[in-house]
Design a protein around this motif. Structure first.
Motif, PDB file in Angstrom:
ATOM      1  N   ASP A   1       6.339  18.834  24.720  1.00  0.00           N
ATOM      2  CA  ASP A   1       6.269  19.783  23.454  1.00  0.00           C
ATOM      3  C   ASP A   1       7.590  19.822  22.982  1.00  0.00           C
ATOM      4  OD1 ASP A   1       3.411  20.179  23.494  1.00  0.00           O
ATOM      5  OD2 ASP A   1       3.690  22.031  24.329  1.00  0.00           O
ATOM      6  N   ALA A   2       8.908  20.040  23.472  1.00  0.00           N
ATOM      7  CA  ALA A   2       9.969  20.301  23.150  1.00  0.00           C
ATOM      8  C   ALA A   2      10.717  18.883  22.579  1.00  0.00           C
ATOM      9  CB  ALA A   2      11.074  20.655  24.351  1.00  0.00           C
ATOM     10  N   LEU A   3      10.239  17.988  23.050  1.00  0.00           N
ATOM     11  CA  LEU A   3      10.741  16.469  22.474  1.00  0.00           C
ATOM     12  C   LEU A   3       9.972  16.496  21.288  1.00  0.00           C
ATOM     13  CD1 LEU A   3      10.801  14.459  25.764  1.00  0.00           C
ATOM     14  CD2 LEU A   3      12.885  14.970  24.520  1.00  0.00           C
ATOM     15  N   GLU A   4       8.538  16.437  21.270  1.00  0.00           N
ATOM     16  CA  GLU A   4       8.010  16.539  20.012  1.00  0.00           C
ATOM     17  C   GLU A   4       8.266  17.144  18.761  1.00  0.00           C
ATOM     18  OE1 GLU A   4       3.961  16.342  21.112  1.00  0.00           O
ATOM     19  OE2 GLU A   4       4.058  14.207  21.685  1.00  0.00           O
ATOM     20  N   GLU A   5       8.943  18.370  19.054  1.00  0.00           N
ATOM     21  CA  GLU A   5       9.440  19.371  18.115  1.00  0.00           C
ATOM     22  C   GLU A   5      10.722  19.233  17.469  1.00  0.00           C
ATOM     23  OE1 GLU A   5       9.133  23.161  19.798  1.00  0.00           O
ATOM     24  OE2 GLU A   5       7.038  23.064  20.168  1.00  0.00           O
ATOM     25  N   ASN A   6      11.489  18.096  18.160  1.00  0.00           N
ATOM     26  CA  ASN A   6      12.676  17.415  17.751  1.00  0.00           C
ATOM     27  C   ASN A   6      12.668  16.653  16.439  1.00  0.00           C
ATOM     28  OD1 ASN A   6      15.195  16.236  17.126  1.00  0.00           O
ATOM     29  ND2 ASN A   6      15.863  16.677  19.236  1.00  0.00           N
ATOM     30  N   ASP A   7      13.044  17.190  15.309  1.00  0.00           N
ATOM     31  CA  ASP A   7      13.001  16.173  14.032  1.00  0.00           C
ATOM     32  C   ASP A   7      13.424  15.005  14.313  1.00  0.00           C
ATOM     33  OD1 ASP A   7      12.320  18.637  12.591  1.00  0.00           O
ATOM     34  OD2 ASP A   7      14.187  18.936  11.786  1.00  0.00           O
ATOM     35  N   ASP A   8      14.356  14.528  15.122  1.00  0.00           N
ATOM     36  CA  ASP A   8      14.963  13.087  15.315  1.00  0.00           C
ATOM     37  C   ASP A   8      13.955  12.405  15.913  1.00  0.00           C
ATOM     38  OD1 ASP A   8      17.328  14.013  13.890  1.00  0.00           O
ATOM     39  OD2 ASP A   8      18.536  14.098  15.676  1.00  0.00           O
ATOM     40  N   VAL A   9      13.055  13.217  16.814  1.00  0.00           N
ATOM     41  CA  VAL A   9      11.987  12.392  17.696  1.00  0.00           C
ATOM     42  C   VAL A   9      10.834  11.983  17.065  1.00  0.00           C
ATOM     43  CG1 VAL A   9      10.444  12.507  19.519  1.00  0.00           C
ATOM     44  CG2 VAL A   9      12.780  13.447  19.663  1.00  0.00           C
TER      45      VAL A   9
END
Length: 248
Positions: free
Chosen positions: A229-237
């Motif tokens: 979830d934390a990774l997917e919430e990153n705008d760059d990811v």
């Protein structure tokens, strides 16, 4: 995806992303810009852009927003330069994780991705540490129609596809079929299916693990969910791939 019907996971993630629609549109806008710069603003001759537009529509991105993004990317004022970067590492329980990004600042993105791994019990690794566990694969979601599954499977094989899996909703009702292809055959199969009159709901090139890991410990499961979830919430990811068997 590779023996498992992973479209349910894709739909789950898309449902979570719909709750943060602005962030989703930002990510898709970046994909549109990169696709236009690589192949031009005409989706009829730019297959990558055509895929991104289909993705935008499946995420309920308004047509005028899509067109503005294309025009901005094609215009002289489009001075943002995004590059594709992939990060690799391990999550809790030894789960392999690949993170595909589009960024205009490698240092910022690398720091944020590393922070997500560290915070949620993972370890960011070096290039190549887990990518060998994944292969590129085409995935095409067809709407259910009057074609029976056996006939459709024959058609898929004839046009170069590899497999076909029925996709059902929570009420066990058929909603479509997921066609898988080798990466090299993806666009040819997609074009053949469109020419045959099949409605394509969504399609993409993705990374599929050779094997999946089952994780039973509730604490480890929670950490994995939080990391993803934390990774997917990153705008760059743009995409997160892993070999955790979420269907267990």
């Amino acid at each position: 995806m590779s023996g498992h019907s992973k479209w349910n996971n894709i739909k789950r993630k898309k449902g979570a992303a719909d709750a943060k629609r602005g962030a989703v549109f930002t990510k898709i806008g970046r994909e549109i810009q990169v696709a236009v710069k690589m192949g031009g603003p005409d989706p009829d001759v730019n297959s990558q852009l055509k895929d991104v537009i289909a993705k935008a529509k499946s995420n309920n991105m308004p047509n005028d927003t899509i067109q503005r993004s294309i025009q901005k990317a094609a215009g002289a004022g489009a001075n943002e330069n995004y590059e594709s970067v992939t990060y690799e590492g391990y999550g809790p329980a030894g789960v392999a994780v690949l993170v595909e990004c589009l960024t205009d600042n490698r240092n910022r993105t690398a720091g944020e991705v590393r922070h997500s791994f560290d915070k949620h019990g993972g370890n960011l690794g070096t290039n190549g540490c887990v990518s060998f566990m994944f292969k590129r694969q085409g995935s095409i979601l067809l709407a259910a129609d009057d074609t029976d599954e056996e006939s459709l499977m024959l058609e898929i094989l004839e046009c170069g596809g590899e497999d076909l899996q029925a996709q059902k909703d929570e009420d066990d009702e058929l909603v479509g079929y997921c066609v898988t292809t080798a990466a090299d055959n993806y666009y040819a199969v997609k074009t053949a299916l469109e020419a045959a009159g099949h409605k394509i709901l969504e399609s993409q090139l993705e990374r599929v693990p050779d094997n999946y890991i089952s994780v039973k410990d509730p604490e480890q499961v929670k950490k994995l969910e939080n990391l993803i979830d934390a990774l997917e919430e990153n705008d760059d990811v743009q995409a997160v791939y892993h070999n955790w068997d979420e269907e267990e």
